[in-house]
Scaffold this active site. Structure first.
Site, PDB file in Angstrom:
ATOM      1  N   LYS A  37       0.852  -1.198   0.000  1.00  0.00           N
ATOM      2  CA  LYS A  37       0.000   0.000   0.000  1.00  0.00           C
ATOM      3  C   LYS A  37       0.879   1.237   0.000  1.00  0.00           C
ATOM      4  O   LYS A  37       1.934   1.270   0.654  1.00  0.00           O
ATOM      5  CB  LYS A  37      -0.905  -0.032   1.230  1.00  0.00           C
ATOM      6  CG  LYS A  37      -1.996   1.031   1.244  1.00  0.00           C
ATOM      7  CD  LYS A  37      -2.864   0.910   2.496  1.00  0.00           C
ATOM      8  CE  LYS A  37      -3.995   1.940   2.514  1.00  0.00           C
ATOM      9  NZ  LYS A  37      -4.824   1.830   3.737  1.00  0.00           N
ATOM     10  N   SER A 112      -9.647   1.811   2.643  1.00  0.00           N
ATOM     11  CA  SER A 112      -8.783   2.583   1.755  1.00  0.00           C
ATOM     12  C   SER A 112      -7.710   1.749   1.051  1.00  0.00           C
ATOM     13  O   SER A 112      -7.109   2.219   0.101  1.00  0.00           O
ATOM     14  CB  SER A 112      -8.089   3.682   2.553  1.00  0.00           C
ATOM     15  OG  SER A 112      -7.212   3.105   3.511  1.00  0.00           O
ATOM     16  N   SER A 136      -9.829  -0.378   6.831  1.00  0.00           N
ATOM     17  CA  SER A 136      -9.221  -0.189   5.507  1.00  0.00           C
ATOM     18  C   SER A 136      -8.619  -1.441   4.887  1.00  0.00           C
ATOM     19  O   SER A 136      -8.334  -1.460   3.692  1.00  0.00           O
ATOM     20  CB  SER A 136      -8.155   0.907   5.570  1.00  0.00           C
ATOM     21  OG  SER A 136      -8.786   2.154   5.643  1.00  0.00           O
TER      22      SER A 136
END
Lengths: 432, 508
Positions: A37, A112, A136
């Protein structure tokens, strides 16, 4: 060794792709392509947090989790898309582009960590690192039909994770299946003295499908208002399956859940308002010609480069911490938070695990909720409690509604990822 | 601010005639009690910074060479607390009699400034490491009084801005992060100080105490910074920030008292505000309007755990501190309280004094040694801006031995000391005083040696002799001075005096 990464990114899962990457042979992840990420620092690879304010920023150091997977032989093939600084539930808040859901490209992948989930669901990589502040990892895992684990707060070092809300978030593993999630968890949970909030509690475990005799509590609040009926039915079916396999299912209640979202949003925006202060253009990020007073330059730089949702949360958090409001908001949120933690401790004293849906619905259509932030915040209701309580939680696919994946969420005691993983593994083995 | 031309004549600036604030009498203004509280920031001299492993010894190095992701506040970096800094803070807390908190906590102090890498300073707010202590200080009458310490907390220093003017005369500013994350303790006093001189004495004693504990080096530039709160009884309080020297504190406070007294004399209100001290000009200026004042939005630092260090403090053994050392010096060496105070005021001076007494030749001459260290050596060092460590102890002990054996006069001893210090100051080797005296024949002469000179001088100055006869005793001093000149100070003025009087008497 060199690795050629040729996978095509049809869902815009990556912000940065490393086509020609190096790796170290011999570890447990030797030669396995892993996506990271974009809020987790990678030495030499741009790390933007999905924000224009970090455009072109190349960290001079690796996050602890990244150093660990490199050490284990993983190939870092790129940095995945995300809501700017992790602030969102759909990955639509990325400053670069939205990522689409591999199961249906008209839908969001969740967020996210949407890029990481999409990269796995579209078979670009078998595993990825995400981060989970209020869901997330679990939300995009549920929306894309993969497995994602939010570890106990303090079990994985946060060193190198670009902070959104320090007291809530953890780096965690995401993969197609529970076995890979467990394997990745083992690598990233190695101790680190550079995170003072981390514990020396490495996770060393091989999943076993043992569920017989385990007590699983099902909070009624996880099937309450706002949860889609079909999603609820799908998850109830999965829980019945666990019962058939020998688990004991008990009903329970977590009354403090009604304060969870408020406590969550006050805490995370407060911390974010402080964490994001360092993005001032002085030391890193896009170069600015500071010709006017620093005050004016800061204002315009931050005003131009932070996205709307980030600015909204900075303002909310700044307000919540202001003189005269701290007691009304931040201090109260901490009280609510400790009530939630106590409720979880109480339930997890009677039961081994808690189960329920990960998300109240399946993936939204792109643009469906992006105009209404408050409605978007409500989608986090089932994931934020685990962050507030600091307990581990996994999302494992448990069927589909209207062709879109649904996630079963299993929550465990502090530092008992092992039981959480075993339950998810048992379920996964049973249905596959 | 208005002037005396305004309508009501009291200087309040209100043309319509002011409501109250009749001008107080001069005596009332003069008698207003001065109330001072200090916030003192001291850099701890730990090896590494407060939250990272960078070396804290940066003063001789190029800008931005003692930096890492943590002290630069790079995204994702986390603070890691330096245990040594905590122990140093605990030492200070114990030495100043504070109660160590069972649980203390770091908080973030949020504000924007280009020298502040993270946009917040990691500090302590409502749960400092120690609370409620005290230290004694002499008041202006020389009586010991207690100054209460409110709290001590640990925090990190920000970086440093360097303002430059480029060739086209446009200003620009550079940032040096070497100082970023250097550990500081902030010591806050209650408003118990009552004069600028007392405040300075307090600071001097505090500095001495910190140096006794070996946690602070007062000679490093910028190692101490003081904010002073000052008010006159019954009036608003003013905070003076940015004072970076001991002398500056006294100056700033003296300026403020005068400024505030003058306002009160004119019947004007003291505005509660923050003022900046301009060291170069010795004045304070109002620095911030209300709109610019920061709301620091303190909240607990989520990247650090609460501190539970009471048992660390219990294990710390303190060295002998200034007050105890003063008592010991007075009883062990039988020296005066003033000499003892001077000696213990700086641990290096105290160590020097005890060091020279180790020399067997003078180990019993405790008073003589104290007199020469306190009344002569320190002044000569100050004049040359020299440190006492530069003086070889064996040389100074040798000088004291010469005095003990009456081999030199006080005057010659001072000259020899000066020559010795000049040699050291200018990088030359410093000779033993006994050798210097022998070589240059500066040893005290015998009475016989001086008799001839006395004869000569008396003969050459009949007027002085006449004056002496007419009752002007001072006339002898003139003759003594002439002879001292002639003998280059080798004669002892007291015995000379007697010799001259005897000689003049014998002439009759």
């Amino acid at each position: 060794m060199r690795y050629r990464f040729d996978a095509e990114d049809g869902n815009n899962a990556f912000i940065t792709i490393v086509r020609d990457a190096e790796y170290k042979e011999g570890g447990v992840l030797s030669g396995i392509p892993v996506a990271v990420k974009d809020n987790i620092s990678t030495k030499g690879i741009p790390t933007t947090c999905g924000s224009k304010i970090l455009e072109g920023y190349v960290p001079p150091y690796d996050a602890h989790a990244v150093a660990m997977i490199k050490e284990a032989g993983a190939v870092i093939v790129g940095k995945t898309n995300m809501d700017e600084f992790g602030m969102g539930t759909t990955t639509e808040n990325s400053a670069y582009f939205p990522t689409t859901n591999p199961c249906d490209r008209t839908c969001v992948p969740g967020g996210s960590s949407g890029g990481s989930a999409a990269a796995i669901a579209s078979d670009m990589v078998p595993m990825a690192l995400g981060s989970d502040t209020g869901g997330s990892i679990r939300c995009p895992a549920a929306f894309c039909g993969i497995v994602g684990l939010k570890p106990t707060y303090g079990r994985v070092s946060r060193f190198g994770l670009i902070a959104y809300s320090n007291s809530l978030e953890q780096i965690g593993p995401m993969a197609k299946n529970v076995t890979d999630v467990s394997k990745l968890m083992e690598v990233i949970s190695k101790p680190d003295i550079y995170d003072s909030t981390a514990y020396n509690r490495p996770y060393v475990h091989t999943p076993s499908a043992q569920i017989k005799g385990k007590k699983i509590a099902v909070p009624k609040e996880y099937f309450g208002e706002g949860v889609d009926d079909k999603v609820a039915d799908c998850v109830r079916g999965a829980i019945s399956k666990l019962e058939e396999m020998g688990a004991e299912i008990i009903d329970c209640s977590i009354p403090s859940m009604k304060y969870a979202l408020a406590a969550y949003y006050v805490t995370c925006t407060s911390e974010a308002s402080s964490n994001l202060s360092r993005f001032d253009g002085v030391r890193f990020g896009p170069k600015v010609e500071m010709k006017r007073s620093w005050h004016d330059e800061y204002r315009d730089y931050r005003g131009e480069r932070f996205g709307e949702e980030v600015q909204r949360r900075i303002l909310l958090g700044t307000f919540a911490l202001s003189a005269g409001y701290y007691g009304k908001y931040y201090a109260k949120a901490q009280v609510a938070r400790s009530n939630i933690r106590n409720d979880f401790l109480r339930v997890l004293n009677e039961a081994d695990l808690i189960a329920g849906p990960t998300m109240p619905n399946t993936a939204f259509k792109i643009g469906e909720k992006s105009s209404n932030p408050l409605e978007m915040y409500l989608a986090d209701i089932l994931t934020v409690p685990a962050n507030l309580a600091g307990v581990p939680a996994i999302s494992v696919p448990c069927g589909k509604v209207g062709g879109m994946p649904v996630g079963l969420q299993i929550i465990g005691r502090h530092f008992d990822e092992e039981s959480v993983v075993d339950a998810a593994f048992a379920y996964e083995q049973e249905v596959n | 601010m208005s002037d005396s031309n305004s309508g009501c004549g009291c200087g309040c600036g209100d043309g319509k005639g002011c409501a109250g604030a009749a001008k107080p009498s001069e005596k009332d203004v003069k008698d207003l009690k001065v109330i001072i509280g200090l916030e003192i920031h001291c850099q701890l001299n730990t090896k590494t910074k407060l939250f990272c492993g960078c070396s804290a010894d940066f003063r001789d190095d190029a800008p931005n060479t003692h930096v890492c992701p943590i002290c630069l506040g790079l995204p994702g970096a986390l603070p890691k607390l330096n245990k040594q800094a905590v122990i140093y803070a605990l030492k200070v807390a114990k030495a100043l009699n504070l109660e160590i908190s069972e649980v203390s906590e770091f908080s973030r102090k949020n504000y924007f400034y280009p020298d502040l890498p993270k946009g917040y300073q990691i500090s302590q707010y409502d749960k400092p490491i120690a609370l409620r202590g005290k230290m004694t200080v002499d008041d202006d009458e020389g009586h010991e009084k207690v100054i209460r310490i409110t709290r001590i907390h640990l925090e990190e220093d920000p970086g440093r801005l360097v303002h430059k003017i480029s060739r086209d005369r446009a200003g620009y500013t550079l940032v040096d992060y070497n100082r970023s994350s250097i550990p500081l303790i902030e010591i806050v006093t209650e408003p118990d100080l009552s004069s600028p001189k007392e405040a300075r004495r307090f600071l001097n004693k505090l500095r001495a105490t910190l140096e006794y504990l070996d946690v602070f080096d007062g000679e490093k530039e910028g190692s101490i910074r003081v904010d002073a709160n000052i008010s006159l009884e019954g009036h608003n309080r003013v905070e003076c920030k940015n004072i970076s020297s001991y002398k500056g504190v006294e100056k700033a406070l003296t300026f403020e008292i005068t400024r505030q007294r003058n306002l009160i004399r004119r019947g004007q209100e003291i505005v509660q505000e923050t003022r900046h001290f301009l060291e170069g000009r010795g004045i304070t200026t109002g620095s911030r309007s209300k709109e610019d004042e920061n709301d620091y939005r303190y909240f607990p630092e989520p990247d650090l755990k609460p501190l539970r260090v009471k048992d660390w403090a219990d294990k710390i053994e303190l060295p002998e501190l200034p007050d105890a050392k003063r008592e010991r010096f007075m009883s062990q060496y039988k020296i005066s309280v003033n000499h003892a105070k001077t000696l213990v005021g700086d641990i290096k001076v105290a160590d020097f004094y005890e060091g020279i007494l180790k020399n067997p030749a003078i180990s019993k001459e405790t008073e003589l040694a104290a007199t020469w260290v306190c009344d002569t050596l320190l002044g000569e060092l100050y004049y040359r801006d020299m440190k006492i460590d530069a003086v070889p102890r064996e040389c100074f002990a040798d000088l004291v031995a010469l005095l003990k054996d009456k081999k030199v006069t006080d005057k010659v001893a001072v000259d020899v000391l000066r020559a010795m210090l000049d040699d050291i100051h200018e990088g030359r080797k410093c000779a033993m005083p006994s050798e210097t005296v022998e070589k240059s024949g500066l040893g005290k002469g015998s009475d016989d040696e001086f008799t001839e000179i006395i004869k000569k001088v008396v003969a050459a100055n009949p007027q002085a002799v006449a004056d002496y006869h007419s009752g002007k005793g001072n006339a002898i001093n003139f003759i003594v001075g002439q002879i001292m000149k002639e003998t280059k100070g080798r004669a002892d003025p007291k015995s000379l005096n007697k010799l001259i009087v005897d000689y003049i008497a014998s002439m009759e």
